[in-house]
Design a protein around this motif. Structure first.
Motif, mmCIF file in Angstrom:
data_model
loop_
_atom_site.group_PDB
_atom_site.id
_atom_site.type_symbol
_atom_site.label_atom_id
_atom_site.label_comp_id
_atom_site.label_asym_id
_atom_site.label_seq_id
_atom_site.Cartn_x
_atom_site.Cartn_y
_atom_site.Cartn_z
ATOM 1 N N PHE A 44 0.835 -1.190 0.000
ATOM 2 C CA PHE A 44 0.000 0.000 0.000
ATOM 3 C C PHE A 44 0.876 1.248 0.000
ATOM 4 O O PHE A 44 2.067 1.179 0.324
ATOM 5 C CB PHE A 44 -0.976 0.006 1.189
ATOM 6 C CG PHE A 44 -0.332 -0.060 2.544
ATOM 7 C CD1 PHE A 44 0.008 1.092 3.225
ATOM 8 C CD2 PHE A 44 -0.066 -1.279 3.141
ATOM 9 C CE1 PHE A 44 0.597 1.035 4.477
ATOM 10 C CE2 PHE A 44 0.522 -1.351 4.400
ATOM 11 C CZ PHE A 44 0.848 -0.188 5.067
ATOM 12 N N LEU A 45 0.267 2.346 -0.401
ATOM 13 C CA LEU A 45 0.982 3.624 -0.443
ATOM 14 C C LEU A 45 0.530 4.498 0.719
ATOM 15 O O LEU A 45 -0.628 4.437 1.132
ATOM 16 C CB LEU A 45 0.683 4.358 -1.754
ATOM 17 C CG LEU A 45 1.030 3.648 -3.062
ATOM 18 C CD1 LEU A 45 0.594 4.506 -4.242
ATOM 19 C CD2 LEU A 45 2.511 3.385 -3.156
ATOM 20 N N LEU A 46 1.436 5.311 1.210
ATOM 21 C CA LEU A 46 1.121 6.281 2.266
ATOM 22 C C LEU A 46 1.420 7.667 1.732
ATOM 23 O O LEU A 46 2.440 7.854 1.038
ATOM 24 C CB LEU A 46 1.983 6.008 3.502
ATOM 25 C CG LEU A 46 1.754 4.680 4.215
ATOM 26 C CD1 LEU A 46 2.919 4.368 5.135
ATOM 27 C CD2 LEU A 46 0.459 4.725 4.997
ATOM 28 N N ASP A 47 0.569 8.632 2.055
ATOM 29 C CA ASP A 47 0.822 9.982 1.544
ATOM 30 C C ASP A 47 1.752 10.772 2.472
ATOM 31 O O ASP A 47 1.613 11.978 2.632
ATOM 32 C CB ASP A 47 -0.505 10.726 1.310
ATOM 33 C CG ASP A 47 -1.268 10.979 2.588
ATOM 34 O OD1 ASP A 47 -0.874 10.418 3.631
ATOM 35 O OD2 ASP A 47 -2.261 11.735 2.547
ATOM 36 N N ALA A 48 2.690 10.097 3.067
ATOM 37 C CA ALA A 48 3.725 10.742 3.886
ATOM 38 C C ALA A 48 5.064 10.185 3.439
ATOM 39 O O ALA A 48 5.190 8.972 3.223
ATOM 40 C CB ALA A 48 3.498 10.452 5.354
ATOM 41 N N GLY A 49 6.045 11.057 3.277
ATOM 42 C CA GLY A 49 7.342 10.615 2.777
ATOM 43 C C GLY A 49 8.494 11.100 3.625
ATOM 44 O O GLY A 49 8.317 11.436 4.806
ATOM 45 N N SER A 50 9.658 11.163 2.999
ATOM 46 C CA SER A 50 10.857 11.541 3.753
ATOM 47 C C SER A 50 10.746 12.962 4.312
ATOM 48 O O SER A 50 11.329 13.278 5.354
ATOM 49 C CB SER A 50 12.095 11.414 2.859
ATOM 50 O OG SER A 50 11.922 12.193 1.702
ATOM 51 N N GLY A 51 9.978 13.819 3.627
ATOM 52 C CA GLY A 51 9.776 15.186 4.117
ATOM 53 C C GLY A 51 9.023 15.231 5.438
ATOM 54 O O GLY A 51 9.099 16.221 6.177
#
Lengths: 157, 288
Positions: B127-134
């Motif tokens: 699954f994808l999460l709308d939170a990343g390294s930022g």
């Protein structure tokens, strides 16, 4: 490839992406990408079919972390083989198209299983002899419906 | 049906070579190194598939907002009661730790994220999460919902990340019973169909006999998952290695397909002050 086939296949691919990627329906939605590939391949020839399969497989593999490339390989081979059926069978009657779509979808699933990561693929019997044939019939039914509704008459005309 | 006239020999040869080239190319893609595969996936997600992912995210957020207000209110009331009872407990705990000379527990910052799933073949456990390294997300961070442990982050990009849930074959979590007496390792076992996937607890002591319904939490061993996240409940014995260890099937706390919102345990928040009333939320701190 004539305009009707092009529109039909484009519509099937866009619908497939909407159902699977945008709505995330998974197996609830039929595999319209392989239906589009099978129909397009018969109009494009084996190189065109393989290339179309390559591109569609790449789109499907954009979310595959474990077995990246499995869909690319399977769709390319199915596209190439589907195009060769032109030399054996002419016409696109409903019974022929039904068998063609079922066989194409099932063949694609079996190819994906063969190159899938061995640790994560399901048991062959459950997948290839039970689940995949059902999904193939579902995809073929959806493909035939789309063909009858949106592209009446012979596709090769 | 009839046999079609054959194409010219030159045309057939060219067609065959092109076809062979494409299939060879597909085999090359299949065997690309992981870094290259990751780049191709990222490129596709950020170009051709980007609008579709936007739609997917918007629909998931709409589904979240459509939750029954009464259910949310009940959850809020439960959390409020828990926090109220925890205030004095946290202070008592702090005083006891101080008296015993123990260090303060490590704390984790959590980042709320929307869970997006695609239905493409090969992405069943992903699954994808709308939170990343930022947002401070790093590979191997734990992902949990209000019900329990969902999975683990695998690939992190600037504005999103890719994670797998507990049904993935590479998922492992060190687990313990809620009383902390029995420890083991939890991993996924495949069912005949994906819907039948479940967890198995391996490596528990042979003499530790667990009954159905026993709650399992992450033990924090290995440092990957914070201690105390619910994994599930013991369902039934699976197998026993005579005299050595036992295994148990586990009913998972979270059904991955139903998750639309999750918390990512981003890091030890040693620079962030946390009050005893800290609750999970964007940028909030929870004790490990």
């Amino acid at each position: 490839m004539n305009l009707r086939v092009l529109l039909l296949c484009t519509g099937l691919v866009v619908t497939h992406l909407l159902l699977h990627v945008a709505l995330g329906l998974g197996k609830v939605a039929p595999d319209l990408a392989v239906v589009a590939l099978l129909i397009a391949s018969r109009a494009l020839g084996s190189a065109g079919g393989a290339a179309t399969g390559f591109v569609l497989g790449l789109l499907e593999d954009a979310f595959s972390v474990v077995s990246f490339g499995a869909n690319v390989f399977a769709m390319s081979v199915v596209g190439a083989v589907a195009a060769r059926t032109r030399e054996l069978f002419v016409g696109d009657s409903i019974p022929f198209l039904a068998v063609f779509l079922v066989a194409g979808k099932w063949g694609r699933d079996v190819l994906v299983w063969l190159v899938w990561d061995t640790g994560s693929r399901p048991p062959f019997n459950d997948f290839a002899l039970l689940e995949s044939p059902l999904l193939a019939v579902y995809a073929a039914a959806a493909g035939l419906l789309a063909r009858l509704v949106f592209a009446r008459g012979p596709l090769s005309r | 049906m009839a046999v079609q006239p054959r194409e010219g020999g030159e045309g057939r040869k060219r067609d065959f070579l092109l076809t062979a080239g494409v299939i060879l190319g597909s085999l090359i893609v299949l065997n690309l190194p992981p870094g290259s595969q990751r780049s191709i996936r990222l490129f596709l997600r950020e170009t051709v598939l980007s609008p579709l992912l936007e739609i997917n995210g918007a629909i998931t957020r709409m589904r979240e907002r459509a939750l029954d207000f009464n259910v949310l209110r009940a959850q809020m009331d439960s959390v409020t009661a828990l926090v109220a009872s925890g205030r004095t407990l946290a202070e008592e705990n702090r005083q006891l730790r101080e008296a015993l000379g123990l260090l303060e527990r490590e704390r984790h910052r959590v980042r709320a994220a929307t869970v997006m799933r695609t239905g493409t073949p090969g992405a069943e456990s992903v699954f994808l999460l709308d939170a990343g390294s930022g947002d401070g997300v790093r590979p191997f961070n734990a992902v949990a919902t209000e019900a329990g442990l969902l999975g683990q982050v695998q690939e992190v990009f600037a504005d999103h990340s890719v994670a797998f849930d507990w049904s993935h074959r590479d998922f492992r979590a060190s687990a313990m019973t809620s009383d902390g007496r029995t420890h083991g390792l939890v991993e996924a076992v495949r069912g005949g169909f994906r819907e039948q996937d479940r967890l198995i607890l391996r490596g528990t002591a042979y003499l530790a006999d667990l009954g159905p319904g026993e709650e399992l939490l992450t033990s924090g061993r290995g440092g990957t998952f914070p201690r105390g996240i619910r994994i599930g409940w013991v369902a039934e014995p699976a197998e026993a290695s005579e005299g050595w260890s036992r295994s148990y099937y586990v009913d998972p706390a979270v059904h991955p397909g139903a998750a639309t919102h999750a918390l990512v345990y981003v890091e030890g928040a040693d620079t962030l002050a946390a009050g005893p009333d800290s609750v999970a939320g964007p940028g909030r701190v929870v004790p490990r």
